[in-house]
Motif scaffolding. Structure first.
Motif, PDB file in Angstrom:
ATOM      1  N   ARG A   1      43.817  38.069  39.627  1.00 15.70           N
ATOM      2  CA  ARG A   1      42.444  38.148  40.113  1.00 15.70           C
ATOM      3  C   ARG A   1      42.175  36.986  41.064  1.00 15.70           C
ATOM      4  NH1 ARG A   1      37.539  37.224  36.131  1.00 15.70           N
ATOM      5  NH2 ARG A   1      38.574  35.221  36.189  1.00 15.70           N
ATOM      6  N   PRO A   2      41.513  37.243  42.185  1.00 19.52           N
ATOM      7  CA  PRO A   2      41.225  36.143  43.111  1.00 19.52           C
ATOM      8  C   PRO A   2      40.255  35.152  42.460  1.00 19.52           C
ATOM      9  CG  PRO A   2      40.096  38.129  43.816  1.00 19.52           C
ATOM     10  CD  PRO A   2      41.002  38.510  42.685  1.00 19.52           C
ATOM     11  N   VAL A   3      40.464  33.883  42.759  1.00 17.91           N
ATOM     12  CA  VAL A   3      39.638  32.832  42.185  1.00 17.91           C
ATOM     13  C   VAL A   3      38.329  32.762  42.962  1.00 17.91           C
ATOM     14  CG1 VAL A   3      39.496  30.367  41.698  1.00 17.91           C
ATOM     15  CG2 VAL A   3      41.676  31.560  41.487  1.00 17.91           C
ATOM     16  N   ARG A   4      37.239  32.878  42.246  1.00 17.80           N
ATOM     17  CA  ARG A   4      35.927  32.783  42.867  1.00 17.80           C
ATOM     18  C   ARG A   4      35.301  31.453  42.476  1.00 17.80           C
ATOM     19  NH1 ARG A   4      33.519  38.009  40.490  1.00 17.80           N
ATOM     20  NH2 ARG A   4      35.415  39.198  40.586  1.00 17.80           N
ATOM     21  N   THR A   5      34.821  30.750  43.456  1.00 19.22           N
ATOM     22  CA  THR A   5      34.135  29.503  43.140  1.00 19.22           C
ATOM     23  C   THR A   5      32.649  29.781  43.087  1.00 19.22           C
ATOM     24  OG1 THR A   5      34.040  28.925  45.466  1.00 19.22           O
ATOM     25  CG2 THR A   5      35.906  28.060  44.199  1.00 19.22           C
ATOM     26  N   ASP A   6      32.050  29.364  42.019  1.00 21.13           N
ATOM     27  CA  ASP A   6      30.626  29.556  41.837  1.00 21.13           C
ATOM     28  C   ASP A   6      29.906  28.326  42.373  1.00 21.13           C
ATOM     29  OD1 ASP A   6      28.176  30.402  41.092  1.00 21.13           O
ATOM     30  OD2 ASP A   6      28.540  30.394  38.933  1.00 21.13           O
TER      31      ASP A   6
END
Length: 168
Positions: free
Chosen positions: A103-108
């Motif tokens: 899963r692509p890493v999403r930065t919040d």
């Protein structure tokens, strides 16, 4: 002055699970009796299955101890489908793991480190004033009528002047 004062601490007894000798003797005897009864019932529930397994393996057991073949047939049916169930469970866990890893890493944005500019924006100050606040050992704040800080700009690292008293 900068440390909180010690609070009143009540002395607590340890939990009964840690110190069973603190429980009332009658309560301990009743707990032992209930536990023994539950274990005996659990063992008694295995008797029909063990009797069915014994008859299946060729031991001549009386029919009274073995009322039906249902429990043994159910057990063998579970044994036949067991490898498929375990295989499906392993496949689901492996797919879940692979999905998590690919899963692509999403930065919040909410969890990024807070910098001086963002902190100053949140306090409605310019970054120079915020740096002054952080280096100050004492910060003087003007309170409003309800005891709240009236505004972010009312705090200062310099002591306010006392009001002039009228002399008569």
């Amino acid at each position: 002055m900068d440390k909180p004062r010690p609070r009143h601490q009540t002395r607590r007894l340890p939990l009964i699970i840690e110190r069973p000798d603190l429980a009332h003797p009658l309560r301990r005897v009743l707990a032992l009796f209930a536990t023994s009864l539950a274990w005996l019932l659990w063992l008694a529930m295995w008797i029909p299955f063990l009797a069915a397994l014994g008859r299946h393996l060729g031991y001549p057991l009386p029919a009274i101890a073995f009322p039906s073949q249902v429990s043994l047939d159910s057990f063998f049916a579970l044994l036949r489908i067991g490898p498929y169930v375990v295989g499906c469970a392993v496949a689901v866990v492996a797919l879940s793991y692979l999905r998590e890893k690919t899963r692509p890493v999403r930065t919040d944005e909410r969890w990024r480190p807070i910098g001086m500019a963002r902190l100053a924006t949140g306090a409605a100050l310019d970054p120079d004033r915020l740096a002054e606040w952080q280096t100050a050992q004492i910060l003087y704040v003007a309170h409003g009528p309800h005891g709240r800080v009236s505004s972010a700009s009312s705090a200062s690292s310099t002591a306010p002047r006392p009001p002039l008293q009228a002399t008569s």
